[in-house]
Design a protein around this motif. Structure first.
Motif, mmCIF file in Angstrom:
data_model
loop_
_atom_site.group_PDB
_atom_site.id
_atom_site.type_symbol
_atom_site.label_atom_id
_atom_site.label_comp_id
_atom_site.label_asym_id
_atom_site.label_seq_id
_atom_site.Cartn_x
_atom_site.Cartn_y
_atom_site.Cartn_z
ATOM 1 N N VAL A 45 37.018 53.178 32.801
ATOM 2 C CA VAL A 45 36.549 53.662 34.103
ATOM 3 C C VAL A 45 35.184 53.069 34.429
ATOM 4 N N TRP A 46 34.311 53.006 33.446
ATOM 5 C CA TRP A 46 32.962 52.453 33.639
ATOM 6 C C TRP A 46 33.044 50.991 34.095
ATOM 7 N N LEU A 90 31.047 51.165 47.806
ATOM 8 C CA LEU A 90 31.952 50.237 47.130
ATOM 9 C C LEU A 90 31.822 48.840 47.737
ATOM 10 N N THR A 108 38.051 43.530 34.534
ATOM 11 C CA THR A 108 39.003 44.418 35.217
ATOM 12 C C THR A 108 40.292 43.681 35.542
ATOM 13 N N LEU A 164 32.823 47.350 41.113
ATOM 14 C CA LEU A 164 32.805 47.693 42.541
ATOM 15 C C LEU A 164 31.389 47.883 43.080
ATOM 16 N N LYS A 165 30.380 47.641 42.246
ATOM 17 C CA LYS A 165 29.000 47.680 42.711
ATOM 18 C C LYS A 165 28.668 46.378 43.445
ATOM 19 N N LEU A 171 34.334 50.808 37.765
ATOM 20 C CA LEU A 171 33.297 51.230 38.707
ATOM 21 C C LEU A 171 32.170 50.202 38.803
ATOM 22 N N SER A 172 31.806 49.610 37.678
ATOM 23 C CA SER A 172 30.749 48.596 37.697
ATOM 24 C C SER A 172 31.162 47.367 38.489
ATOM 25 N N TRP A 203 28.680 54.725 38.601
ATOM 26 C CA TRP A 203 29.386 54.531 39.860
ATOM 27 C C TRP A 203 28.470 53.841 40.874
ATOM 28 N N PRO A 204 29.069 53.177 41.863
ATOM 29 C CA PRO A 204 28.253 52.494 42.881
ATOM 30 C C PRO A 204 27.489 53.500 43.731
#
Length: 286
Positions: free
Chosen positions: A34-35, A60, A259, A41-42, A38-39, A55-56
């Motif tokens: 998950v990390w 996103l 990812t 999508l920053k 989420l990274s 999270w961003p």
């Protein structure tokens, strides 16, 4: 006085404790995945900052995936190379190991046990120690810097374990089923395809998953044997991306690449996990 039902279900404390441990283990294993997602999508600027929060915080962004696609020759060519190499490795590993496992399980021939032990003993040889002979052999055969040569290397590395798994999977099938099929007129080929393969399907899925994960994530052989950038696979591209430009690592691009590489592995494992578990328990343990 405890009832029989309460004894079977256990105490509420035990029930909650078991589930709490299960949830904790699931969180520990899922958190890095998950990390990473989420990274990725920053925004590129935020991805270079300290990783907390994961999270961003500024919304996103798909800029990291765009940067990944714009690196070198783009994402499409390494992805197609990885798909080709992995697909051929899985196909050839399954075909060869099924026939070899069936032969070692059901047929008698001279030095059968010795030959099987020789195949199995190659697992103990570190792959790094034979890279130079492999390089020289592929160069002599004209397969150096080709995806076909890389497929041959991967299949060779997968076969010892795959043959071992398939032999045990066939050994677990009662011979009475085979004898009944022969009485109905089935020959060796039809017996293998129509009768035996459905019974050893979990073992086939297991070796296919092992071959997929091994070929999809393998880095060292692809790095050493591939010198043409158009032949790079995804792991080699990821290393070039991680090395960065002018010493600066594009962390957002790296997380996006991880990812992209991770998604096929997760999807396949989630779809085939019940066959995978049955194959490990039934094929690897007699």
């Amino acid at each position: 006085m405890k009832t029989a039902g309460a004894t079977e279900r256990g105490s509420p404390v035990s029930f909650l404790g078991t589930h709490a441990i299960g949830v904790f283990i699931a969180v520990v294993f899922a958190a890095p995945i998950v990390w990473t997602v989420l990274s990725s999508l920053k925004s590129p600027m935020e991805a270079r900052q300290p990783p907390l929060p994961p999270w961003p915080s500024s919304g996103l962004s798909l800029e990291n995936y765009a940067a990944l696609n714009g690196f070198g020759n783009g994402l499409a060519q390494p992805a197609l190379n990885s798909i080709y190499v992995t697909g051929m490795t899985v196909l050839l590993s399954v075909l060869i190991s099924v026939f070899a496992g069936y032969g070692f399980s059901r047929f008698r021939f001279p030095f059968k046990n010795l030959l099987f032990m020789m195949i199995l003993s190659t697992i103990m040889i570190p792959f790094q120690s034979i890279l130079t002979p492999i390089f020289l052999i592929l160069t002599k055969l004209g397969l150096h810097n080709t995806l076909t040569g890389l497929v041959g290397v991967y299949v060779t590395l997968q076969l010892p374990f795959s043959i071992f798994m398939m032999r045990n999977a066939f050994d677990a099938v009662p011979r009475e089923i085979e004898e009944a099929a022969r009485m109905d007129g089935a020959n060796d080929v039809s017996l293998l395809i129509r009768v035996m393969l459905p019974l050893v399907w979990p073992g086939i899925v297991t070796i296919a998953l092992f071959a997929f994960l091994g070929a999809w994530n393998e880095f060292l052989a692809a790095l050493v044997l591939m010198t043409d950038q158009s032949k790079f696979t995804l792991p080699v591209m990821m290393t070039a991306l991680q090395s960065g430009r002018f010493g600066a690592i594009d962390w957002g691009g790296v997380q996006a690449g991880v990812t992209v590489m991770m998604i096929p592995c997760l999807l396949l494992f989630l779809l085939l996990q019940r066959y995978y578990i049955r194959g490990l328990t039934a094929g690897a343990v007699k």
